[in-house]
Design an enzyme around this catalytic site. Structure first.
Site, PDB file in Angstrom:
ATOM      1  N   ASP A   1      59.578  41.682  -9.408  1.00 54.74           N
ATOM      2  CA  ASP A   1      60.796  40.626  -9.252  1.00 54.74           C
ATOM      3  C   ASP A   1      61.248  40.096 -10.438  1.00 54.74           C
ATOM      4  O   ASP A   1      62.702  39.938 -10.319  1.00 54.74           O
ATOM      5  CB  ASP A   1      60.288  39.447  -8.261  1.00 54.74           C
ATOM      6  N   HIS A   2      60.457  40.225 -11.643  1.00 56.23           N
ATOM      7  CA  HIS A   2      61.174  39.680 -12.844  1.00 56.23           C
ATOM      8  C   HIS A   2      60.055  39.789 -13.916  1.00 56.23           C
ATOM      9  O   HIS A   2      59.075  40.282 -13.721  1.00 56.23           O
ATOM     10  CB  HIS A   2      61.748  38.176 -12.865  1.00 56.23           C
TER      11      HIS A   2
ATOM     12  N   THR B   1      61.546  34.371  -8.567  1.00 54.54           N
ATOM     13  CA  THR B   1      61.320  35.275  -7.454  1.00 54.54           C
ATOM     14  C   THR B   1      62.291  35.250  -6.434  1.00 54.54           C
ATOM     15  O   THR B   1      62.777  36.019  -5.582  1.00 54.54           O
ATOM     16  CB  THR B   1      60.034  34.727  -6.808  1.00 54.54           C
TER      17      THR B   1
ATOM     18  N   HIS C   1      50.752  36.132 -11.542  1.00 53.59           N
ATOM     19  CA  HIS C   1      51.789  34.989 -11.669  1.00 53.59           C
ATOM     20  C   HIS C   1      51.182  34.222 -13.000  1.00 53.59           C
ATOM     21  O   HIS C   1      49.863  34.139 -13.039  1.00 53.59           O
ATOM     22  CB  HIS C   1      51.811  33.889 -10.551  1.00 53.59           C
TER      23      HIS C   1
ATOM     24  N   GLU D   1      54.806  40.505  -8.276  1.00 53.01           N
ATOM     25  CA  GLU D   1      55.164  39.331  -9.011  1.00 53.01           C
ATOM     26  C   GLU D   1      54.961  39.701 -10.630  1.00 53.01           C
ATOM     27  O   GLU D   1      53.815  40.259 -10.919  1.00 53.01           O
ATOM     28  CB  GLU D   1      54.189  38.257  -8.615  1.00 53.01           C
TER      29      GLU D   1
HETATM   30  C1  GP9 Z   1      55.999  31.342  -5.408  1.00 56.36           C
HETATM   31  C2  GP9 Z   1      56.154  32.878  -5.713  1.00 56.36           C
HETATM   32  C3  GP9 Z   1      56.309  32.711  -7.349  1.00 56.36           C
HETATM   33  O1  GP9 Z   1      56.037  31.340  -3.965  1.00 56.36           O
HETATM   34  O2  GP9 Z   1      57.155  33.158  -5.168  1.00 56.36           O
HETATM   35  O3  GP9 Z   1      57.529  32.180  -7.908  1.00 56.36           O
HETATM   36  P1  GP9 Z   1      58.087  32.335  -9.240  1.00 56.36           P
HETATM   37  O4  GP9 Z   1      57.525  31.202 -10.053  1.00 56.36           O
HETATM   38  O5  GP9 Z   1      58.104  33.623  -9.656  1.00 56.36           O
HETATM   39  O6  GP9 Z   1      59.755  32.115  -9.043  1.00 56.36           O
HETATM   40 MN    MN Z   2      58.006  35.714  -9.210  1.00 57.12          MN
END
Ligand code: GP9
Ligand code: MN
Length: 407
Positions: free
Chosen positions: A254-255, A80, A195, A38
């Site tokens: 992921d980003h 994500t 996150h 994340e």
């Molecule tokens: C939520 C997690 C985070 O299930 O994958 O999502 P994001 O806010 O990073 O898209």
């Molecule tokens: Mn994410």
């Protein structure tokens, strides 16, 4: 058949690059463990705060892994879910919205479906509700046999924070689930603790990172440090449970986690000018491919999440020629060294195009437009073709028998 599809197929076939025989099949028959980190950006790798490493475990791991240090996320509003979509399909996400919500009923030919057809068990593990990002519906179309979502995890007041189950506990419980999967398996684990807004319980703060004027960035450095600890324990558990030696572990960010309001603070932390070029650099995420027994090396090919599908399949010894992939095997000698962002920015081995300006990639100085102009057509074409596939649900016209090459 569909005429649009024929044109796109021609383009993709023409741009296919041969795998590098040195790497093709080196992970054949192994389990694949994909770890989506994340909000994890590449700048944390090999960087210290107050003389302490932010990612001590990953810094060691990359020495015995294939580490790609010029790798970019390509996500848009789908965050994500976009990264999952891009990685599994080698297609771009959409310019607006998230494909996971807009087109979950489309026909796809994603990595899990391909591997499932070849006898792998495919699973996604993520301790959030199954409807988040519409995963439960989309995963059927992507070919996941199993989805271990929130209901499968034991979440208590003690082991959760912020968005839910803390990474250390998520990995620990995930290993128990992985142990039960028929092998070989393809399992994707999606972390959560790093996150926004990057909160930790006091006992999980392993680093003093009160180093920038941005509270968010300071906390981010700490949650990344926690995530690194979780990964260290995860690898130990994989070894303890006998799941390590016969697996290939693919780890990517992921980003970005640091967003616009903190770009300036991050630029200062990185000792760079706050320019459109620096912002592009901030979109680098780590990609680490760890194959126990292989020495590994740092590879500086410019690539993005779109490249993961052919890259992984080739490592597993599965041909991808004829598939509708917009990405290219990162190990190929002929990789185009191009990473296209969803908004039209792009990076090549020499140039960065952002904010309608062409920059030299290494120096960051502005250079003549002509240097970037040669790429405009490719960039526009690829994004449009990918959109056409999704909006027109074009893969339903595709002959899937040709897609999956069985030996
Ligand atoms: C939520 C997690 C985070 O299930 O994958 O999502 P994001 O806010 O990073 O898209
Ligand atoms: Mn994410």
């Amino acid at each position: 058949e569909d005429n649009d599809l024929i044109e796109i197929k021609e383009y993709v076939d023409y741009n296919y690059v041969e795998p590098n025989p040195k790497y093709f099949g080196i992970a054949e028959g192994r389990n694949v463990i994909v770890v989506s980190l994340e909000s994890t950006q590449n700048f944390v790798i090999n960087r210290t705060v107050n003389n302490e490493e932010i990612t001590p475990f990953l810094n060691d791991l990359i020495k015995e892994s294939y580490y790609f240090n010029n790798f970019y996320h390509q996500t848009g509003q789908g965050k994500t879910s976009d990264s999952e979509f891009i990685v599994d399909n080698s297609l771009y996400g959409l310019g607006r919205g998230a494909v996971f919500f807009t087109h979950p009923k489309n026909e796809f030919m994603a990595t899990p479906e391909i591997l499932s057809n070849l006898g792998y068990t495919t699973a996604s593990l993520h301790a959030n509700t199954k409807v988040f990002w519409n995963r439960d519906e989309m995963y059927h179309s992507l070919g996941y046999d199993r989805f271990y979502h929130l209901d499968y995890f034991d979440v208590t007041e003690e082991n959760a924070i912020g968005w839910g189950l803390k990474d250390i506990h998520f990995f620990e419980q995930s290993v128990r689930l992985l142990k039960e999967l028929p092998q070989p398996f393809y399992a994707k684990l999606i972390t959560l603790t790093n996150h926004h807004p990057f909160v930790l319980a006091e006992e999980d703060v392993f680093i003093d990172a009160n180093v920038t004027e941005s509270e968010t960035l300071n906390q981010y450095l700490q949650t990344v440090r926690y995530e690194d600890e979780a990964l260290r324990l995860f690898f130990q558990q994989l070894k303890d449970e006998g799941l390590y030696d016969n697996s290939m572990i693919v780890i990517y960010g992921d980003h970005n986690g640091i967003i616009e309001k903190d770009y300036e603070a991050l630029s200062m932390f990185l000792e760079k000018d706050y320019t459109a070029h620096t912002v592009v650099e901030m979109q680098q995420v780590p990609l680490i491919i760890h194959i126990p027994g292989e020495e590994g090396e740092t590879i500086s090919t410019v690539g993005g999440q779109i490249d993961l599908k052919p890259t992984m399949l080739h490592l597993l010894g599965i041909e991808t020629e004829g598939q509708l992939n917009f990405g290219h095997d990162l190990f190929s000698e002929n990789h185009p060294n191009l990473a296209i962002f969803r908004d039209g920015r792009f990076v090549t081995d020499k140039y960065v195009f952002a904010d309608n300006t062409c920059f030299e990639k290494d120096s960051g100085s502005v250079t003549g437009d002509a240097n970037c102009a040669t790429y405009y057509d490719i960039v526009t074409k690829e994004l449009n073709y990918s959109d056409q596939i999704i909006y027109g649900d074009l893969i339903r016209f595709y002959n899937k028998d040709m897609y999956i090459k069985k030996e």
